[in-house]
Design a protein around this motif. Structure first.
Motif, PDB file in Angstrom:
ATOM      1  N   MET B  32      20.025  25.326 -23.076  1.00 39.40           N
ATOM      2  CA  MET B  32      21.063  26.241 -22.619  1.00 39.40           C
ATOM      3  C   MET B  32      20.503  27.632 -22.324  1.00 39.40           C
ATOM      4  O   MET B  32      21.066  28.365 -21.526  1.00 39.40           O
ATOM      5  N   VAL B  33      19.399  27.977 -22.976  1.00 39.06           N
ATOM      6  CA  VAL B  33      18.905  29.348 -22.851  1.00 39.06           C
ATOM      7  C   VAL B  33      18.479  29.688 -21.420  1.00 39.06           C
ATOM      8  O   VAL B  33      18.946  30.678 -20.858  1.00 39.06           O
ATOM      9  N   PHE B  35      19.508  28.313 -18.783  1.00 41.03           N
ATOM     10  CA  PHE B  35      20.739  28.331 -17.991  1.00 41.03           C
ATOM     11  C   PHE B  35      21.451  29.669 -18.147  1.00 41.03           C
ATOM     12  O   PHE B  35      22.053  30.184 -17.216  1.00 41.03           O
ATOM     13  N   GLY B  36      21.366  30.224 -19.331  1.00 41.65           N
ATOM     14  CA  GLY B  36      22.075  31.471 -19.598  1.00 41.65           C
ATOM     15  C   GLY B  36      21.338  32.699 -19.111  1.00 41.65           C
ATOM     16  O   GLY B  36      21.950  33.601 -18.553  1.00 41.65           O
ATOM     17  N   VAL B  37      20.020  32.740 -19.327  1.00 47.21           N
ATOM     18  CA  VAL B  37      19.298  33.978 -19.014  1.00 47.21           C
ATOM     19  C   VAL B  37      18.470  33.876 -17.734  1.00 47.21           C
ATOM     20  O   VAL B  37      17.856  34.853 -17.325  1.00 47.21           O
ATOM     21  N   VAL B  51      14.340  32.054 -29.736  1.00 48.27           N
ATOM     22  CA  VAL B  51      15.219  30.965 -29.331  1.00 48.27           C
ATOM     23  C   VAL B  51      14.921  29.707 -30.129  1.00 48.27           C
ATOM     24  O   VAL B  51      15.826  29.028 -30.623  1.00 48.27           O
TER      25      VAL B  51
END
Lengths: 205, 216, 240
Positions: B32-33, B35-37, B51
C-alpha cells in the motif's frame, strides 16, 4: 484430610454470593453440592479451584483438577492430540490407561470437532483422570448427557473416590456413590450481617 | 510448557490462518505504501526501514487477540490456570508460540519486501538483525495486551489502543537501527535487544496478574 | 493511627468533605493571584516580548500532566498490594484531569512555539513525549470504561498503569535516539526556567503551587463521586 476451608466468603463481582463456608474433605469422600440456580455452586467450585481469591482455603497435597461448564478441548485437534497435550501439562504418563478405561480407543484419531456432546464430555473426564489429582472439582458434569454417559461419569467418580481420591460435584441428579455427603447451598446463604461491602461499611450510622 | 507451545503451533497450522494470514497482511501493508506515496525509488528507499517496521508491528498486532481468546472461550484457560503450571509460565509459552507463528516469518519475509521498497543493500543485515531481536518484544508486549483484554467481547480495537503505545520504544529504536546514516546501528540494536530481554523477563508476571484478574 | 485508615471509604468521605472547601479556596486564590501577577505585573522579556508570559500556565500544566500519571502509578501500586478501594478510585479520578493538563500543556506550548520557533508543532523530543503520554492516558481510561466489573477493572488498569509507566519512560529516552540530529538543541521551557530571574520565578512558583492544589481539589471531588457511584451499586445489589 485433603482440603480444609474455613469461613470462606465468595463474591461474584461486587456481590457476596455465599458466606461462611466451612468444609473439610477427607480421602474417599464425595461431596455433592445442591441448590437452585444462582445459589453459588459454580462460584464455590471456582473459589475452591483457586481461580478467585484463595484466602481461607487450605489444600494438603496441592493437587486439584477443575472442570467447569466447558471441556477445554480443541475441535481442530484429534482426541489423542488433545489428551496428550493435557498429559504434557500435568506431566503424567497414564494417557494410554485413561484412553482404554473410557473406551476412547476407537475415537483416538478422530478430530474432536466430529464428536458428539457426550463424547466431548468424556474427553473432559479423561482430562481429570490424566491430571492424577487427588481432588476433583466438577461443575454439572452430567449436564445435557443421557443416562448411559452420565452413569459412566459417575462410575469414574466412584472409582476415583475408592482409590483415596475425593470429589466435590454440583449436580441435580441423584447419584449412587456410597461415601457421598450432600451439602446444601442454602446453609451458606448470605445473611444481612454477613454483608461487608467496603463502600457501605460505616457509611450510614 | 513445551507441550503448550507445540499445541499452539499445531493449532496455528491446522486452522490454516496462522502463518499465511500474517504474511499476506504484511505484504499488503507494504504494498500500500508505494500506492500511497508514489513509486519514487529514492523516497521509498528513505522510508523503507520505517515502513517495514510498522508493517511488522501491524501484522503482529493482527493476530494478538488469538493468543488467549480461543483458550478463554472453550474453557482451556480455566483448566490451565488450575494446572500445576504457573500462569506466568503459560503466558511465556503462549508468547513464544506467537513469536514463532508471526515474528519469525515476518523477519524472513521482510527481506523480499525490503527489495520491493528499494531498501539499501547495506541495510538488509540490520533489518534482519533488528527484526529478529525486536519481534520477541512485540510478541510479549502483545501477549500482555491480550491478557488484559481477554474478558472483553470485541476487544480488538481496545487491544490496539493499549498495545500500540507500548510498542513505541521498540519501533523507534528498531526502525532507526535500519536507517542508513544513523551512526551507531550496533548500539541501537543492543538497545532493542535489551527491551526484548526485559519484556521476556518481566512481562509474563504482568500477564499472570491480568489473567488472574480476568478469571475471577 | 495510621495513614491507611483514610483508605476506608467512610473515613475518606468524612475527611475529604472537611478539607475540600479550604483546598478549593486556597487553590483558586493562589492560581488567580499567580496568574494576575505573572500576566500583568511582570516586565515583558526583551527578546520574546510578552509571549513568554504563557509559561505561567504552560509550566504548571506540564508539571501536573506528569505528576498526575505518577500519582496514578503510586495509587495503582497501593491497590494491587494493599487492596484499598479508595486508592484505585483515586487513580481513576486522576486520569481525566491528567488528560486535561496534558492537552493544556500541548496547546499552550503550540501557542508559544509559533512566535518563538515559527511553528505550532515540531517532533521535538519533549513535545513527542507529551503526545505519547496523552496516548497512554487514553488507553488507560478506555480500559476503565470497557470492563463491567469494577474490581476487575481496577486490577487491570493498575497493572496497565505500571507496565505503561515503564514503557512511557523507555519512550522518553528512546525519543532522544530517534530524533537525533533533527531538532538539535531545541530544548525549551524547562531549561529556560533555570535562567529565569526572580521577577518571573516567584509568580511562577505561586502558579505551580496553585495548580497542585487545584489538581488535589479536583481529584478529591472526582474520587468522592466515584465512591458515591460505588455505594449506589452496592445498595442496588443489596436490594434496598
Amino acid at each position: 484430610m485433603l482440603l480444609n476451608v474455613t469461613n470462606l466468603n465468595c463474591r461474584r463481582g461486587p456481590k457476596l454470593i455465599i458466606a461462611n463456608v466451612s468444609l473439610s474433605v477427607t480421602a474417599g469422600e464425595c461431596i455433592i453440592l445442591r441448590g437452585p440456580n444462582g445459589s453459588g455452586k459454580t462460584t464455590l467450585l471456582r473459589f475452591l479451584a483457586g481461580l478467585s481469591d484463595n484466602a481461607g482455603i487450605k489444600t494438603y497435597n496441592n493437587s486439584i483438577a477443575y472442570s467447569g461448564h466447558l471441556d477445554g478441548v480443541k475441535s481442530t485437534l484429534t482426541v489423542n492430540e488433545n489428551l496428550s497435550f493435557w498429559a504434557g501439562i500435568y506431566a503424567t504418563n497414564n494417557l494410554d490407561k485413561v484412553i482404554k478405561k473410557l473406551n476412547l480407543e476407537d475415537l483416538s484419531n478422530n478430530l474432536v470437532g466430529e464428536l458428539s456432546t457426550g463424547q466431548k464430555r468424556r474427553l473432559g473426564l479423561a482430562r481429570m483422570l490424566i491430571s492424577n489429582a487427588k481432588i476433583w472439582l466438577m461443575d454439572e458434569p452430567t449436564s445435557s448427557l443421557d443416562t448411559s454417559t452420565s452413569s459412566l461419569i459417575f462410575e469414574a467418580i466412584n472409582l476415583h473416590c475408592k482409590n483415596d481420591g475425593a470429589a466435590i460435584i454440583s449436580t441435580h441428579i441423584n447419584l449412587n456413590i456410597p461415601k457421598s455427603r450432600v451439602l446444601n447451598m442454602e446453609d451458606f446463604a448470605v445473611k444481612r450481617e454477613d454483608e461487608d461491602d467496603p463502600f457501605l461499611k460505616g457509611s450510614f450510622q | 510448557m513445551k507441550s503448550l507451545i507445540l499445541r499452539d503451533l499445531r493449532l496455528a497450522v491446522r486452522s490454516g490462518g496462522g502463518f499465511a494470514l500474517t504474511l499476506s497482511f504484511f505484504l499488503i501493508v507494504v504494498m500500500m505504501v508505494p500506492f500511497g506515496v508514489g513509486a519514487n525509488l529514492d523516497l521509498l528507499a528513505r522510508i523503507a526501514p520505517g515502513v517495514l517496521w510498522i508493517g511488522a508491528l501491524l501484522s503482529c498486532l493482527l493476530s494478538l487477540d488469538r493468543i488467549f481468546q480461543l483458550d478463554w472461550e472453550d474453557g482451556t484457560l480455566e483448566a490451565l490456570a488450575t494446572s500445576p503450571i504457573p500462569l506466568s509460565g503459560i503466558a511465556t509459552a503462549k508468547a513464544t508460540a506467537h513469536w514463532i507463528i508471526t515474528g519469525l516469518p515476518i523477519t524472513i519475509a521482510a527481506i523480499p519486501l525490503g527489495y520491493l521498497l528499494n531498501l539499501e543493500t547495506e541495510a538488509y543485515i540490520w533489518l534482519v538483525a533488528s527484526l529478529s531481536v525486536g519481534t520477541p518484544a512485540l510478541s510479549f508486549i502483545g501477549a500482555f495486551g491480550a491478557a488484559i483484554t481477554v474478558g472483553i467481547k470485541r476487544g480488538g480495537l481496545l487491544l490496539s489502543l493499549l498495545v500500540l503505545p507500548l510498542y513505541i520504544p521498540t519501533l523507534m529504536l528498531g526502525a532507526q537501527c535500519v536507517t542508513i546514516g544513523s551512526e551507531t546501528p550496533i548500539k541501537l540494536l543492543a538497545l532493542v535487544a535489551a527491551i526484548s530481554l526485559f519484556c521476556i523477563a518481566l512481562i509474563p508476571f504482568a500477564c499472570a496478574i491480568a489473567l488472574r484478574a480476568n478469571l475471577k | 493511627m495510621s495513614l491507611w485508615e483514610y483508605a476506608n471509604p467512610a473515613k475518606f468521605m468524612a475527611l475529604s468533605a472537611r478539607i475540600l472547601p479550604y483546598l478549593a479556596i486556597a487553590s483558586s486564590c493562589l492560581l488567580l493571584a499567580g496568574l494576575f501577577w505573572g500576566f500583568f505585573l511582570t516586565p515583558a522579556d526583551y527578546k520574546q516580548g510578552s509571549t513568554v508570559k504563557i509559561i505561567f500556565l504552560h509550566v504548571p500544566a506540564a508539571l501536573m500532566a506528569i505528576n498526575a500519571w505518577l500519582m496514578m502509578l503510586v495509587t495503582s501500586l497501593v491497590w494491587l498490594i494493599r487492596r484499598h478501594h479508595v486508592s484505585a478510585l483515586a487513580a481513576k479520578a486522576a486520569a481525566p484531569i491528567g488528560i486535561t493538563m496534558t492537552l493544556i500543556a500541548i496547546a499552550t506550548g503550540a501557542i508559544w512555539g509559533k512566535p518563538m520557533w515559527g511553528t505550532y508543532w515540531a517532533w521535538d523530543p519533549r513535545l513527542t513525549s507529551f503526545m505519547i503520554l496523552l496516548v497512554f492516558y487514553f488507553g488507560y481510561l478506555a480500559l476503565w470504561e470497557a470492563i463491567e466489573d469494577k474490581d476487575t477493572a481496577a486490577d487491570l488498569t493498575s497493572i496497565l498503569c505500571i507496565v505503561g509507566s515503564i514503557f512511557a519512560l523507555l519512550s522518553r529516552y528512546a525519543v532522544n535516539f530517534w530524533s537525533q540530529g533533527l531538532h538539535q538543541g531545541a530544548s525549551l521551557s524547562l531549561d529556560k526556567e533555570q535562567h529565569v530571574d526572580n521577577t518571573f520565578y516567584l509568580p511562577l512558583l505561586v502558579c505551580i503551587v496553585g495548580m497542585v492544589l487545584l489538581f488535589l481539589t479536583l481529584v478529591l471531588i472526582r474520587t468522592r463521586t466515584e465512591i458515591r457511584s460505588r455505594r449506589l451499586i452496592a445498595l442496588r445489589l443489596r436490594g434496598i
